[in-house]
Design a protein around this motif. Structure first.
Motif, mmCIF file in Angstrom:
data_model
loop_
_atom_site.group_PDB
_atom_site.id
_atom_site.type_symbol
_atom_site.label_atom_id
_atom_site.label_comp_id
_atom_site.label_asym_id
_atom_site.label_seq_id
_atom_site.Cartn_x
_atom_site.Cartn_y
_atom_site.Cartn_z
ATOM 1 N N SER A 1 9.867 -98.079 67.936
ATOM 2 C CA SER A 1 9.132 -98.102 66.673
ATOM 3 C C SER A 1 9.484 -96.880 65.841
ATOM 4 O O SER A 1 9.621 -95.783 66.365
ATOM 5 N N THR A 2 9.604 -97.088 64.531
ATOM 6 C CA THR A 2 9.941 -96.011 63.615
ATOM 7 C C THR A 2 8.994 -96.034 62.424
ATOM 8 O O THR A 2 8.635 -97.108 61.954
ATOM 9 N N TRP A 3 8.594 -94.842 61.953
ATOM 10 C CA TRP A 3 7.722 -94.698 60.800
ATOM 11 C C TRP A 3 8.324 -93.682 59.861
ATOM 12 O O TRP A 3 8.980 -92.755 60.302
ATOM 13 N N GLN A 4 8.072 -93.855 58.567
ATOM 14 C CA GLN A 4 8.634 -92.925 57.590
ATOM 15 C C GLN A 4 7.722 -92.809 56.374
ATOM 16 O O GLN A 4 7.091 -93.773 55.969
ATOM 17 N N LEU A 5 7.687 -91.616 55.810
ATOM 18 C CA LEU A 5 6.879 -91.316 54.629
ATOM 19 C C LEU A 5 7.698 -90.416 53.721
ATOM 20 O O LEU A 5 8.410 -89.529 54.203
ATOM 21 N N THR A 6 7.607 -90.595 52.402
ATOM 22 C CA THR A 6 8.346 -89.765 51.450
ATOM 23 C C THR A 6 7.386 -89.162 50.440
ATOM 24 O O THR A 6 6.521 -89.866 49.916
ATOM 25 N N VAL A 7 7.536 -87.860 50.192
ATOM 26 C CA VAL A 7 6.779 -87.189 49.139
ATOM 27 C C VAL A 7 7.767 -86.400 48.283
ATOM 28 O O VAL A 7 8.804 -85.952 48.767
ATOM 29 N N GLU A 8 7.437 -86.265 46.998
ATOM 30 C CA GLU A 8 8.290 -85.523 46.077
ATOM 31 C C GLU A 8 7.429 -84.601 45.227
ATOM 32 O O GLU A 8 6.255 -84.895 44.974
ATOM 33 N N HIS A 9 8.041 -83.490 44.805
ATOM 34 C CA HIS A 9 7.306 -82.532 43.973
ATOM 35 C C HIS A 9 8.292 -81.806 43.078
ATOM 36 O O HIS A 9 9.369 -81.409 43.524
ATOM 37 N N ARG A 10 7.915 -81.625 41.820
ATOM 38 C CA ARG A 10 8.737 -80.845 40.879
ATOM 39 C C ARG A 10 8.216 -79.411 40.881
ATOM 40 O O ARG A 10 7.027 -79.182 40.718
ATOM 41 N N ILE A 11 9.137 -78.473 41.074
ATOM 42 C CA ILE A 11 8.788 -77.059 41.150
ATOM 43 C C ILE A 11 9.453 -76.337 39.984
ATOM 44 O O ILE A 11 10.661 -76.479 39.768
ATOM 45 N N ALA A 12 8.670 -75.574 39.249
ATOM 46 C CA ALA A 12 9.168 -74.853 38.069
ATOM 47 C C ALA A 12 9.846 -73.551 38.491
ATOM 48 O O ALA A 12 9.407 -72.450 38.172
ATOM 49 N N ALA A 13 10.921 -73.698 39.238
ATOM 50 C CA ALA A 13 11.743 -72.566 39.688
ATOM 51 C C ALA A 13 13.133 -73.120 39.987
ATOM 52 O O ALA A 13 13.270 -74.292 40.357
ATOM 53 N N PRO A 14 14.164 -72.285 39.846
ATOM 54 C CA PRO A 14 15.521 -72.763 40.110
ATOM 55 C C PRO A 14 15.726 -73.091 41.593
ATOM 56 O O PRO A 14 15.048 -72.537 42.466
ATOM 57 N N PRO A 15 16.664 -74.004 41.886
ATOM 58 C CA PRO A 15 16.896 -74.430 43.272
ATOM 59 C C PRO A 15 17.114 -73.286 44.265
ATOM 60 O O PRO A 15 16.602 -73.342 45.385
ATOM 61 N N VAL A 16 17.850 -72.251 43.872
ATOM 62 C CA VAL A 16 18.117 -71.149 44.810
ATOM 63 C C VAL A 16 16.811 -70.458 45.199
ATOM 64 O O VAL A 16 16.588 -70.137 46.367
ATOM 65 N N ARG A 17 15.924 -70.252 44.255
ATOM 66 C CA ARG A 17 14.621 -69.619 44.532
ATOM 67 C C ARG A 17 13.778 -70.513 45.439
ATOM 68 O O ARG A 17 13.135 -70.044 46.378
ATOM 69 N N VAL A 18 13.774 -71.812 45.173
ATOM 70 C CA VAL A 18 13.014 -72.759 46.001
ATOM 71 C C VAL A 18 13.601 -72.776 47.413
ATOM 72 O O VAL A 18 12.865 -72.737 48.404
ATOM 73 N N TRP A 19 14.923 -72.801 47.514
ATOM 74 C CA TRP A 19 15.598 -72.800 48.818
ATOM 75 C C TRP A 19 15.197 -71.567 49.627
ATOM 76 O O TRP A 19 14.855 -71.665 50.795
ATOM 77 N N GLU A 20 15.237 -70.408 48.990
ATOM 78 C CA GLU A 20 14.870 -69.159 49.682
ATOM 79 C C GLU A 20 13.430 -69.224 50.191
ATOM 80 O O GLU A 20 13.142 -68.783 51.311
ATOM 81 N N THR A 21 12.539 -69.765 49.390
ATOM 82 C CA THR A 21 11.129 -69.870 49.781
ATOM 83 C C THR A 21 10.971 -70.835 50.958
ATOM 84 O O THR A 21 10.279 -70.534 51.929
ATOM 85 N N MET A 22 11.642 -71.983 50.880
ATOM 86 C CA MET A 22 11.493 -73.011 51.899
ATOM 87 C C MET A 22 12.131 -72.637 53.234
ATOM 88 O O MET A 22 11.659 -73.059 54.281
#
Length: 155
Positions: free
Chosen positions: A2-23
């Motif tokens: 059995s397999t289950w999946q869920l997707t969530v999305e969010h827009r962040i008001a910061a450039p990708p490099v900054r978001v990457w560093e945070t994550m």
């Protein structure tokens, strides 16, 4: 299986490099993500394939600690985290994409699959069925909101 999946999305008001560093600051995640109680790093190398840690969260009113590892990493656009727990294999795929001027769209695909015939299917059913799915979706959305608050704040 059995397999289950869920997707969530969010827009962040910061450039990708900054978001990457945070994550990808695993050690600092308890200071960013309110659902993370504590983290124990198990590897010393910079974030990438092979990075391992134990993460403790409060789930359904109880502490749960899982060992996690990065199985794929394409900085600064995508990484995959995996974990095995009680006969279930979990995968979290994070994708970051530029979204206009100095913003990032983050997509998180979280899934689980039973790896053992006698796995705790009831636990998985609670996680991904009905109310449980909404609870997990709410928790994942909160994680992304917490990441956004940190990435968007001036440092």
């Amino acid at each position: 299986m059995s397999t289950w999946q869920l997707t969530v999305e969010h827009r962040i008001a910061a450039p990708p490099v900054r978001v990457w560093e945070t994550m990808t600051d695993i050690e600092g995640s308890p200071n960013v993500i309110s659902g993370v109680e504590r983290v124990e790093l198990l590897s010393d190398a910079p974030f990438g394939v092979g990075t391992r840690w134990r993460e403790t969260r409060l789930m359904f009113g109880e502490e749960a600690t899982e060992e996690m590892w990065v199985s794929a990493c394409e900085a600064p656009t995508r990484y995959v985290v995996e974990a095995d727990s009680r006969g279930v294999h979990y995968t979290s795929e994070f994708t970051l994409a530029p979204d206009g001027d100095d913003a990032t769209s983050v997509r998180l695909v979280f899934g689980g699959s039973r790896t053992e015939k006698n796995a705790l299917g009831g636990v998985i059913g609670k996680l991904f069925g009905g109310i449980g799915a909404r609870t997990v979706e709410k928790a994942l959305t909160k994680d992304l909101e917490d990441i956004a608050a940190s990435a968007e704040s001036p440092h």
